[in-house]
Scaffold this active site. Structure first.
Site, PDB file in Angstrom:
ATOM      1  N   GLU A   1      38.433  38.365  47.087  1.00  0.00           N
ATOM      2  CA  GLU A   1      37.040  38.574  47.514  1.00  0.00           C
ATOM      3  C   GLU A   1      36.478  39.899  47.020  1.00  0.00           C
ATOM      4  O   GLU A   1      35.877  40.660  47.781  1.00  0.00           O
ATOM      5  CB  GLU A   1      36.926  38.451  49.031  1.00  0.00           C
ATOM      6  CG  GLU A   1      37.247  37.030  49.444  1.00  0.00           C
ATOM      7  CD  GLU A   1      36.534  36.611  50.694  1.00  0.00           C
ATOM      8  OE1 GLU A   1      35.399  37.068  50.921  1.00  0.00           O
ATOM      9  OE2 GLU A   1      37.108  35.825  51.443  1.00  0.00           O
TER      10      GLU A   1
ATOM     11  N   GLN B   1      38.355  47.703  42.790  1.00  0.00           N
ATOM     12  CA  GLN B   1      37.587  48.279  41.681  1.00  0.00           C
ATOM     13  C   GLN B   1      36.162  47.726  41.677  1.00  0.00           C
ATOM     14  O   GLN B   1      35.194  48.477  41.497  1.00  0.00           O
ATOM     15  CB  GLN B   1      38.284  47.976  40.346  1.00  0.00           C
ATOM     16  CG  GLN B   1      39.577  48.754  40.119  1.00  0.00           C
ATOM     17  CD  GLN B   1      40.699  48.351  41.073  1.00  0.00           C
ATOM     18  OE1 GLN B   1      40.841  47.185  41.446  1.00  0.00           O
ATOM     19  NE2 GLN B   1      41.497  49.318  41.505  1.00  0.00           N
TER      20      GLN B   1
ATOM     21  N   SER C   1      36.272  38.343  38.823  1.00  0.00           N
ATOM     22  CA  SER C   1      35.210  39.319  39.085  1.00  0.00           C
ATOM     23  C   SER C   1      33.987  39.037  38.212  1.00  0.00           C
ATOM     24  O   SER C   1      32.852  39.237  38.626  1.00  0.00           O
ATOM     25  CB  SER C   1      35.726  40.730  38.774  1.00  0.00           C
ATOM     26  OG  SER C   1      36.844  41.021  39.574  1.00  0.00           O
TER      27      SER C   1
END
Lengths: 265, 378
Positions: free
Chosen positions: B362, B366, B131
Site C-alpha cells: 500500500e 519511499q 508504485s
C-alpha cells in the site's frame, strides 16, 4: 417472557490492584473496569432463554454514571433495554438487594438472573437476599459439569429450562459433591456459576445498535429505598506477600518436612 | 482537542481486543508456520462484523467512522498482522464502491457481505505496475454492454478465496493514468484464474496470489465511476486505507513492546533482570515512545477523513512513520530477547517479518516520502 439480569461494574482482574497506603480502599487511578463475569454469564443465559421463548432481557446496574458502560456492554450483547439506578457512594448488600427488589416490583419479570457473586468483594449475598425480600424461590449457582466449549457439552440439556407451561424453571446447580437439580415456581431468582455458559462476544453491529437502546434512569429516592449502609468497611489490606520456597536435598528430607512442619502427611 | 476515546469507541476496542486475544493469538503461530488460510478465524471475524466495518449501515455494514476503524485495526494487528490484513482486505476491495459507486451499485454489490461470509479482493498491482500505477498493462475493451478484461495482477490478498474482485484496467495505455478504469467482477467467471499462494516472509496467514484475466467479461453496470476515472478512484481508496495500514504497524509494535517488557522482567543477566540494565531500559523507552507517536499520527489522519478533510499528507506521515517505526521496534524486540529472539519458538521474530511487509505494501516507505515531499511543495 421477561428476564431481568444484573450488570455490576467491577475492576478488571487483569488490572494491577493496589490497596491505598491508608487502607481506606483501593487505588482507582489507572484501573480498568468491566462487567462482573458472573453477571455476563447471566446476560448470556437470559439471551438464550429469550431466543427460545420470546420476550425481552432487561439489564440493571447500580452506581454512578460510569456503570452505563457495563449496561451498554450488555445491550451490545443483545439485551433489549436497561435500567440504571443512579447512586454514588458506598452501598452494602442489603441496600443493593433492596434497590433490586423495587426494580423487580416495577418491572415484574418472570425470572431474575444475577451473578452468584461479584469478583470485587466476593460477598455472594445479593441473590439470596433478593429472593427473601420478594418471597420468591431461588436456585443459586446454576452450572454445568464441563465447559460449554466442547461440542458434546453444547448438545447437552441446558442448565436452565423453562417448563412447558411457562410456570416453572428447572435449574442444574453446582453443589459441594456434584450437581443438584431444582425445580422452581416462576417468578424466581437464579444466580449463575462459572460453568453455566460461555458468554458471546459483543459484535461490532451490536455495539453500534446499543448506542441507541434506551437506558432508564432511577434513583434510590425515586424507588423509596434508604441506602444508608449498615455495614462499614473499616480497613483494607493486601494479603501478605508470598515467601520464597526452599529446596530440599532429597525425598526423605521432603517427607520429613511435610510430616513435621506442614503436617500434611 | 479531545484526547480520550468515547464509551462506544472503548467498547469497539474491547470487542476487537477480545477477539484478537482469545481467537487470533492462540492460532497465530500455527497459521504463520503453515501459511494456510485462517478460514475459522475469519469466519468468527465476520460474525462479529469485523469484515464489513467500512460498509455503511444502510448497505448492511457496520458503518464505523475512520477513527473507529483504526482503533479496531490496532487490536487486530496486535493479534496477528497477517490475519488483520486478510480481514481488512474486504473493506479495501469495497472502498471503491463505497466511495464512487452509484446507489444501485452499492445496494447490489455491497449487500451480500453482511448476509454471508464472502471475500473480496482489491486488484491494482501488476508485475510491471506497483508504485508506478500508470504503467498498468491489464486492458479493458468495450464490447456491447460489456467490457472484456485481459491481463495479470499480482500480490492479491485473499485472491484465491474471493467471490468478488475490484479490478483496475486501462482502456488506453497511451493515456497513462487517465486511461485507467475501475470494474467489479462478480463471482469467479470463466477466464479468471488464481495462482498458488505465494510463500511470503511474513504475514503468512494472509493469502497472496496472482490472478490472470483471459477475456473476462464485466457488465457495463459494474463499472465504478466513469471511464478513465480509475486512477482517481484508486488514489481515493488508498487515502482511506493508509491510516489502517499505519495502525497495523502500531499493533505489531505494541505486541513487540509488551513481549519485550515481559521478557526483560524475567530474563536475568549479571545477577539481575535485564530490565534493570539501562541499555535495555532505553530500548524499551524508545519502543514505547515511537509506538505511541505513530498511534497519534494515525488517529489524526483518520480523524481528518471523518471531518471530510483531505488527509493525503497526514496519512502518508502516519503510514511511513508507523511502518518504519514498527520495523525498528520489532527488530529491537528480537534484540531484547537475544539469541532466543531469533528462534521461532519465541513470538518476536514473527513480528519482525510481519512488520517488514508494511514498509512495502500500500505504498512503500519511499513512495510515502515522495507523496509527503510533493504535498509540502504544493
Amino acid at each position: 417472557m421477561k428476564i431481568l439480569v444484573t450488570a455490576k461494574r467491577v475492576e478488571d482482574p487483569e488490572s494491577k490492584i493496589k490497596v491505598k497506603p491508608d487502607g481506606s480502599g483501593i487505588v482507582q487511578e489507572g484501573l480498568k473496569y468491566k462487567i462482573n463475569p458472573f453477571d455476563e454469564i447471566g446476560v448470556e443465559e437470559g439471551l438464550r432463554l429469550v431466543a427460545k421463548h420470546q420476550g425481552e432481557v432487561v439489564v440493571v446496574s447500580i452506581g454512578g454514571k460510569e456503570v452505563q458502560e457495563q449496561l451498554r456492554h450488555a445491550l451490545a450483547m443483545g439485551a433489549h433495554r436497561a435500567v440504571w439506578v443512579n447512586h454514588t457512594g458506598p452501598l452494602d448488600q442489603l441496600a443493593i438487594a433492596g434497590l433490586l427488589q423495587k426494580v423487580v416490583e416495577k418491572e415484574k419479570p418472570d425470572l431474575v438472573i444475577l451473578g452468584k457473586q461479584s469478583i470485587d468483594d466476593d460477598q455472594n449475598q445479593v441473590g439470596q437476599y433478593l429472593a427473601e425480600f420478594l418471597g420468591w424461590g431461588q436456585a443459586t449457582f446454576a452450572s454445568k459439569v464441563e465447559s460449554l466449549e466442547s461440542e458434546q457439552e453444547k448438545n447437552k440439556v441446558p442448565a436452565l429450562v423453562v417448563g412447558a407451561d411457562g410456570k416453572t424453571v428447572r435449574v442444574i446447580r453446582e453443589v459441594d459433591n456434584g450437581l443438584a437439580t431444582l425445580e422452581c415456581q416462576l417468578p424466581a431468582i437464579v444466580t449463575t456459576d462459572l460453568r453455566l455458559n460461555q458468554p458471546r462476544y459483543a459484535s461490532l453491529p451490536g455495539i453500534m445498535k446499543a448506542k441507541s437502546k434506551p437506558i432508564e434512569e432511577l434513583t434510590p429516592a425515586k424507588l423509596g429505598v434508604d441506602v444508608t449502609p449498615a455495614i462499614q468497611v473499616l480497613k483494607m489490606s493486601a494479603p501478605p506477600a508470598r515467601k520464597a520456597g526452599i529446596k530440599v536435598a532429597d525425598v526423605p528430607a521432603l517427607v520429613e518436612k511435610l510430616h513435621n512442619e506442614a503436617k500434611v502427611v | 482537542m479531545e484526547f480520550q476515546l468515547t464509551e462506544a469507541q472503548r467498547a469497539l476496542q474491547e470487542a476487537a481486543r477480545k477477539y484478537a486475544r482469545e481467537v487470533v493469538r492462540p492460532k497465530a503461530a500455527h497459521y504463520d508456520e503453515t501459511a494456510t488460510f485462517p478460514r475459522d478465524l475469519l469466519s468468527t471475524a465476520w460474525e462479529l462484523g469485523l469484515l464489513n466495518m467500512a460498509i455503511p449501515a444502510e448497505y448492511g455494514g457496520v458503518g464505523l467512522s475512520h477513527l473507529e476503524q483504526v482503533i479496531v485495526a490496532e487490536e487486530l494487528s496486535w493479534g496477528c498482522a497477517g490475519v488483520a490484513t486478510s480481514i481488512i482486505a474486504n473493506d479495501l476491495a469495497n472502498l471503491p464502491i463505497i466511495l464512487h459507486g452509484t446507489e444501485e451499485q452499492k445496494k447490489r454489490l455491497l449487500g451480500h457481505f453482511s448476509e454471508r461470509l464472502k471475500f473480496s479482493s482489491f486488484c491494482l498491482t501488476e508485475p510491471e505496475a506497483g508504485s508506478d500505477v500508470a504503467s498498468m498493462q491489464t486492458t479493458a475493451v468495450r464490447d456491447g454492454d460489456h467490457y472484456v478484461l485481459n491481463g495479470a495482477k499480482c500480490f492479491i490478498t485473499n485472491g484465491g478465496q474471493a467471490e468478488q474482485y475490484t479490478v483496475f484496467a486501462t482502456m488506453d495505455k497511451a493515456k497513462k493514468h487517465k486511461g485507467i478504469t475501475c470494474f467489479v467482477v462478480e463471482g469467479r467467471p470463466k477466464g479468471l484464474t488464481a495462482s498458488k499462494h505465494e510463500n511470503k516472509m511474513g504475514q503468512r496467514a494472509s493469502e497472496t496470489v496472482s490472478l490472470t484475466f483471459e477475456d473476462v467479461r464485466v457488465p457495463v453496470a459494474n463499472r465504478i465511476g466513469e471511464e478513465g476515472q480509475g486512477f482517481a478512484v484508486a488514489m481515493a481508496t488508498l487515502d482511506n486505507s493508509r491510516p489502517l495500514t499505519a495502525m497495523f504497524s502500531v499493533g505489531i509494535a505494541r505486541a513487540a513492546l509488551e513481549y519485550s517488557m515481559e521478557y526483560a522482567s524475567q530474563r536475568k543477566t549479571f545477577g539481575k533482570p535485564i530490565i534493570e540494565h539501562q541499555a535495555i531500559q532505553f530500548m524499551i523507552a524508545d519502543m514505547a515512545m515511537n509506538t505511541h507517536a505513530a498511534r497519534m499520527l494515525t488517529y489524526e489522519s483518520a480523524w481528518l477523513l471523518d471531518e471530510g478533510k483531505r488527509n493525503t499528507l497526514q496519512s502518508s506521515y502516519a503510514k511511513c512513520f508507523a511502518a518504519d517505526m514498527a520495523m525498528k521496534v520489532a527488530t529491537d524486540a528480537v534484540q531484547v530477547y537475544g539469541g532466543y529472539g531469533y528462534i521461532k519458538d519465541y513470538p518476536v521474530e514473527k513480528l519482525m517479518r510481519d512488520a517488514k511487509l508494511i514498509q512495502v505494501y500500500e505504498g512503500t516507505s519511499q513512495v510515502q516520502r515522495l507523496v509527503i515531499a510533493r504535498e509540502l511543495f504544493k
